[in-house]
Design a protein around this motif. Sequence first.
Motif: not given
Length: 324
Positions: A127-139, A211-219, A251-253
């Motif tokens: 999920r982290y890669l899908a959100i932060f690197h959507p253009l390169h996620y498939r690769n 770590t992963v979900y915290s970064r997703i949350f703040f972004v 996130l909280s769930v």
Amino acid sequence: MNSNLSAALCYESLNNSCPRTVYPLVLHLSFYFLFTTIIVLTVSGNLLVIFVILLFQNPLATSTNHMILSLSVAGVLIGGLVLPNSMVRSIETCWYFGQMLCEIHTTVDIVLCNTTVWHLTFISVDRYLAIFHPLHYRNLMTNKTGMAMISSSWSLALVFGFVIIISNPEVKIQSDLNESCVGGCDSSHVREIGVEYFIIFFLIPVCIIITVYSRIFFVAQRHAKVIHSYNKGPKPSAPLVVKDLKATKTLSVVVGTFLFCWTPIFMCNLFDPLIGHSINSVLYDSFMWFAYLNVMFNPLIYVFFYSWFRKTVKVLLNKLFLQN
């Protein structure tokens, strides 16, 4: 029957039988109803996930589908192979299935529960890669990468279970009663090597997940502020913002449920050896059922929150019950 708990023996004809706790009839039946409900929901929920992915989605289309499918298979196996015997042991406070099946059951329990923890960890990375690197996620997350994550999840759990139960018998899980009486099979996980178990299957996964979900949350929060500040912002950013906001919503769930279910049993495994294995076996058993609940919740948390899954289930239910 007396409202207080009474004591008996697992095998009345054996002098070396383990003691058995006899619950009042109402409480006894209530426990069976509760645990049976958990088992049915665990198996049916994970089977529904497997059914939807195999029949309505291409399971090979994305690494996410790979991991969700594998996680659901582990959930079905836990519900079908582990929980029924665990239910009888927990309620009857005796093990009636033989010592060999006790060791097999314990091994399967350890392997399946631990592989679900690492599946959840790798799903958070996905999920982290899908959100932060959507253009390169498939690769980045190819089918090969997804299979490597799934293989790692199962391999870690299998090797760990093999080492504990088979190749290193002096650290087999045993309760004090197990050593001197018939009818015991301790429900606790790896009480003799709690530190290693805690690090590999709790501390590391928890650190990654938080770590992963915290970064997703703040972004996601930062993107939400941008949306509020610039209502007419550039349209290309919209898909990423939508994903971030959805991640924030769940996130909280995700983190809360995982920590709620798994923290008690892993804390016991960490501290029990330090205090001379004095933690009560009933308390251990209760915490283990908290961990089992996470397997029941997984379909709700990791799949039911996907819009495509909700739509597919609605279509399926309409075909089954509304179109005849």
